[in-house]
Design a protein around this motif. Structure first.
Motif, PDB file in Angstrom:
ATOM      1  N   HIS A  31       0.867  -1.283  -0.006  1.00 30.59           N
ATOM      2  CA  HIS A  31      -0.158   0.094  -0.048  1.00 30.59           C
ATOM      3  C   HIS A  31       0.718   1.265  -0.059  1.00 30.59           C
ATOM      4  O   HIS A  31       1.335   1.791   1.161  1.00 30.59           O
ATOM      5  CB  HIS A  31      -0.867  -0.053   1.359  1.00 30.59           C
ATOM      6  CG  HIS A  31      -1.852  -1.210   1.342  1.00 30.59           C
ATOM      7  ND1 HIS A  31      -1.611  -2.389   1.836  1.00 30.59           N
ATOM      8  CD2 HIS A  31      -2.966  -1.249   0.587  1.00 30.59           C
ATOM      9  CE1 HIS A  31      -2.714  -3.274   1.559  1.00 30.59           C
ATOM     10  NE2 HIS A  31      -3.446  -2.797   0.842  1.00 30.59           N
ATOM     11  N   PRO A  32       1.138   1.543  -1.313  1.00 30.54           N
ATOM     12  CA  PRO A  32       2.056   3.025  -1.531  1.00 30.54           C
ATOM     13  C   PRO A  32       1.468   4.322  -0.395  1.00 30.54           C
ATOM     14  O   PRO A  32       0.360   4.430  -0.559  1.00 30.54           O
ATOM     15  CB  PRO A  32       2.065   3.152  -2.864  1.00 30.54           C
ATOM     16  CG  PRO A  32       1.148   2.349  -3.443  1.00 30.54           C
ATOM     17  CD  PRO A  32       0.578   1.177  -2.392  1.00 30.54           C
ATOM     18  N   ASP A  48       6.215   3.167  -5.729  1.00 29.25           N
ATOM     19  CA  ASP A  48       5.714   1.857  -4.906  1.00 29.25           C
ATOM     20  C   ASP A  48       6.743   1.779  -4.010  1.00 29.25           C
ATOM     21  O   ASP A  48       6.387   0.426  -3.127  1.00 29.25           O
ATOM     22  CB  ASP A  48       5.600   0.896  -5.806  1.00 29.25           C
ATOM     23  CG  ASP A  48       4.392   1.134  -6.868  1.00 29.25           C
ATOM     24  OD1 ASP A  48       3.458   1.573  -6.295  1.00 29.25           O
ATOM     25  OD2 ASP A  48       4.357   0.440  -8.007  1.00 29.25           O
ATOM     26  N   THR A  51       5.845   2.388   1.207  1.00 29.94           N
ATOM     27  CA  THR A  51       4.778   1.728   1.584  1.00 29.94           C
ATOM     28  C   THR A  51       4.137   2.131   3.152  1.00 29.94           C
ATOM     29  O   THR A  51       5.126   2.165   3.969  1.00 29.94           O
ATOM     30  CB  THR A  51       4.446   0.237   1.338  1.00 29.94           C
ATOM     31  OG1 THR A  51       5.474  -0.423   2.484  1.00 29.94           O
ATOM     32  CG2 THR A  51       4.690  -0.022  -0.092  1.00 29.94           C
TER      33      THR A  51
END
Ligand code: CTP
Ligand code: MG
Length: 179
Positions: A31-32, A48, A51
């Motif tokens: 989950h960036p 990316d 996170t």
């Protein structure tokens, strides 16, 4: 001697910062932090490689190392005291500010890399190695004692340690290249 003191006391700040910088990859985050958003230049805000999972694990690891130092501080102070030195203030809170600073510095580094069109994981010598230390010092400076000499040592030691650990990683075959 003042320089020797600064060298030894630097590690007190470096350990929590290194923990905050070393642990995020193990989170295998998906989950960036930038939610996949682009900046005005059409390139990713952070990418990316930054996170929420990595952020959480880095914060936890750095804060824990700071907490460990806080618990053992009286012991280290009896040794430091023999040389007329005092360990810098360390509490869970100080450990947290070192970790948060390191992670914010690391994200600032990624922001700069993306603006320079360096992709996620792309090499940015010195930037990659110094941004997290810069962030750790900039934030924790307000809550513990960091001298100008300690700053100097931290900036000098970090690229050296980075280089050394990569060579060791290569020798023990954890990494495929020695850099
Ligand atoms: N990582 C993460 N969250 C963070 C920092 C790091 O999940 N806040 C993880 C990512 O899997 C990342 C790895 O740790 O790929 C290594 O971190 P780093 O070298 O800082 O990221 P890069 O992949 O090199 O990305 P960048 O080019 O943006 O520095
Ligand atoms: Mg990297």
């Amino acid at each position: 001697m003042m320089l020797w003191d600064a060298f030894v006391l630097s590690w007190w700040i470096l350990f929590p910062a290194y923990a905050a910088n070393m642990f995020p990859p193990f989170a295998k985050g998906r989950h960036p932090v930038d939610f996949g958003a682009n900046f005005f230049d059409g390139k990713r805000l952070l990418g990316d490689g930054k996170t929420f999972e990595g952020l959480a694990l880095g914060l936890l690891a750095g804060t824990l190392v700071g907490g460990l130092e806080a618990c053992t501080r009286p012991f280290w102070n009896t040794i430091a005291g023999q040389y007329g030195a005092v360990m810098p203030t360390m509490t869970i809170w100080v450990g947290f500010t070192i970790a948060l600073g390191a992670l914010l510095g690391d994200m600032a580094g990624s922001f700069i890399k993306r603006r320079l069109s360096i992709g996620r994981g792309g090499n940015a010598p010195l930037l990659d190695q110094l941004n997290f230390i810069f962030g750790a010092i900039a934030l924790s400076y307000w809550f513990t004692e960091i001298s100008i000499w300690m700053m100097l040592f931290m900036f000098l030691l970090t690229p050296l340690i980075h280089r050394l650990s990569n060579i060791i990683g290569y020798k023990i075959k954890v990494k495929s290249v020695p850099w």
